[in-house]
Write an enzyme that holds these catalytic residues in place. Structure first.
Site, PDB file in Angstrom:
ATOM      1  N   ASP A 230       0.808  -1.185   0.000  1.00 47.89           N
ATOM      2  CA  ASP A 230      -0.023   0.082   0.057  1.00 47.89           C
ATOM      3  C   ASP A 230       0.773   1.135   0.046  1.00 47.89           C
ATOM      4  OD1 ASP A 230      -2.978   1.126   0.364  1.00 47.89           O
ATOM      5  OD2 ASP A 230      -1.609   1.909   2.241  1.00 47.89           O
ATOM      6  N   GLU A 292       1.462  -0.433  -4.978  1.00 47.46           N
ATOM      7  CA  GLU A 292       0.807   0.373  -5.430  1.00 47.46           C
ATOM      8  C   GLU A 292       1.425   1.823  -5.401  1.00 47.46           C
ATOM      9  OE1 GLU A 292      -3.297   2.545  -3.837  1.00 47.46           O
ATOM     10  OE2 GLU A 292      -1.689   2.164  -2.275  1.00 47.46           O
TER      11      GLU A 292
END
Length: 575
Positions: A230, A292
């Site tokens: 993330d 990401e």
């Protein structure tokens, strides 16, 4: 309406030179199709109104019939749930909302029995303010080892009343929050790129790096098939934390290019990624790392997947692209060219838990939604029929591209956002911190429908649902679609099976050109031709044997040499 006249003797399309050669090896992650599950919205096994790990395990046979290679699970760790689990208080456990560590192990093992890997979502940029490391930092003195795990700094100006720099939170407001000293006087500030309850780690501290290496090994030892990272591009901040005059999210502005953003894409990141790759490479089964990394341009994003770095990185430029032929052709060509320079696959994606679903986006002509934004009841509403037709076509075309692909739970049912969700139900901190100016992501996170006439459409046995579902979910439920040969669910099943059979993920790519059809995008991958009609009228198909159509009228039209409006097709080349 008069239909175009198909060419009788020759294809009206001219094949261009090869742009992308076949993959050099058959590693699973180069062509993988990975299905994202947002646990709280997938399946509730207890009746609490919150999806859970046991619910996922129970429905693994349904996922297996899709033909995916892996499941990416959004966070299920212990968390106060201020940001739907992306505020983690313990990276090596399971929140009671979702079950137990035993449930996680059963899920991993059961998925393996179906040939499906489980990819864990790691959140290394920040944790919850209830994480033991942060509570220890709050209790410790300025300059202590505990505070060095995060970004604590003294304020500026008289009384230290001005934050240490001008950085903003991506959720709105200042990125700095001041704490109180034990005697009640104002103390230092800590930085949070997101909510005040999500303090950012200081990745320049080796102790932080060691902490996350332990977390990776914990889940790899449990049998995880890899990790989605993330906000990977934000982990390191520039030394000295200088002021920044650009946009809070790093979007380039005149004089402030993304490359200079001090809170993103610092070069030290790659040392950490190399270490993580070394850790993963020791384990069997080729555990994957997918970042990401919201980085531009694509040539710079390629650094994230260079040899010895991540295996994959989400292609946000592709995800952001509107329903536009030239824009799509450009981003596909640029993506493959950039990633080919480092020998990495491009990873395509159209929807996830942070963006409006593509069935909704494509129903809004010319409307560009930023990541994290959605559609609310006071906004112009999408054309759902057109949006679904385009979504089906976009997915078929995407699955014909070489590389990996990510699917978001429910898109195989043709789900759009809940665009009329009332404000009182919203839980996204983006909505709350912006005082409703930004709708946020709740609309794409609504629990998915399983049974058309069951409580909560089969999501929960009691009818409870942490977010209310729209009424049109009944007609999109999985039970009805399983029985309908023309359903979106069965289209996904056919496309994924054919993609595997034809080896499209490991294939090559060359564009077709036809100046007379400016709204048609066509490619050739090996012996397979993929055609996407972005216009509202039928168009002439290239010559080839029909294999798959995104629209129910595909075969009848193809018999006339035509492809329907807002539709896609796969053909077997006959030359």
């Amino acid at each position: 309406m008069s239909l175009p006249t198909p060419a009788s003797n020759a294809s009206p399309y001219a094949l261009q030179p090869l742009l992308h050669a076949p993959s050099p090896d058959e590693a699973w992650w180069r062509r993988a199709v990975i299905y994202q599950i947002y646990p709280r919205s997938f399946k509730d096994s207890t009746g609490s109104g919150m999806g859970d790990l046991a619910g996922i395990t129970a429905e693994l046979p349904q996922i297996a019939t899709l033909g995916v290679d892996a499941i990416w699970l959004s966070p299920f760790f212990p968390s106060p749930q201020k940001d739907a689990g992306y505020d983690v208080s313990d990276y090596r456990g399971v929140d009671a909302l979702f079950g137990t560590m035993d449930d996680a192990q059963i899920l991993i093992n059961t998925a393996k029995s179906f040939g499906i890997r489980i990819i864990i979502d790691i959140v290394p940029n920040h944790c919850s303010n209830e994480h033991a490391l942060f509570t220890a930092a709050l209790a410790a003195a300025p300059g202590s080892a505990e505070r060095e795990m995060f970004h604590f700094a003294d304020g500026l100006g008289e009384g230290g009343n001005t934050p240490p720099n001008n950085w903003s939170s991506l959720f709105g407001g200042s990125g700095w929050t001041r704490v109180q000293n034990p005697d009640g006087t104002p103390g230092q500030y800590y930085f949070h790129l997101f909510d005040t309850t999500q303090p950012d780690f200081n990745w320049r501290n080796p102790a932080v790096q060691e902490e996350f290496e332990k977390t990776l090994r914990f889940w790899l030892d449990a049998g995880a098939g890899g990790f989605r990272i993330d906000v990977a591009h934000a982990m390191f901040k520039k030394e000295g934390l200088p002021d920044w005059g650009g946009a809070p999210d790093g979007t380039p502005r005149p004089g402030f290019p993304f490359a200079d953003a001090p809170m993103f894409a610092q070069p030290e990141l790659h040392q950490v990624f190399a270490r993580w790759r070394e850790i993963c490479d020791v384990y069997p089964g080729e555990p994957v790392l997918c970042s990401e990394a919201n980085v531009r341009p694509l040539t710079r994003l390629a650094d994230w997947v260079a040899p010895g770095q991540m295996h994959q990185s989400f292609n946000f430029d592709f995800l952001r692209t509107l329903w536009d032929r030239d824009a799509l052709a450009s981003v596909i060509g640029d993506s493959l060219s950039a990633f080919d320079t480092v020998g990495a696959p491009t990873t395509w994606v159209l929807s996830n838990h942070d963006v409006s679903r593509h069935a909704t986006r494509f129903g809004l002509d010319g409307v560009a939604l930023d990541l994290g934004d959605g559609i609310g009841p006071r906004d112009p509403q999408p054309d759902t029929v057109r949006g679904l037709a385009r979504a089906r076509a976009a997915t078929v075309f995407m699955l014909g591209l070489p590389g990996g692909a990510y699917l978001y739970q429910g898109e195989e049912l043709g789900l759009g956002d809940h665009t009329t969700l009332e404000d009182g139900f919203r839980q996204d901190p983006t909505f709350l911190r912006s005082n409703g100016e930004r709708i946020g992501r709740d609309g794409c996170r609504v629990p998915i429908p399983w049974v058309h006439d069951a409580p909560a459409y089969g999501f929960s046995p009691t009818g409870e649902s942490w977010l209310p579902q729209p009424e049109d979910f009944a007609e999109l439920s999985r039970d009805l679609q399983k029985a309908d040969p023309a359903s979106t669910l069965n289209l996904y099943r056919k496309a994924l099976a054919l993609r595997s059979e034809l080896g499209l993920g490991l294939g090559s790519l060359a564009f077709y050109e036809n100046p007379e059809l400016p709204e048609v995008l066509a490619i050739r991958n090996g012996d397979t031709i993929s055609v996407l009609n972005l216009s509202d009228a039928p168009v002439v198909l290239p010559a080839g044997e029909p294999l798959l159509f995104s629209d129910a009228d595909g075969e009848p039209l193809a018999a006339e040499g035509l492809l329907g409006a807002n539709a896609a097709a796969w053909l077997r080349a006959t030359d």
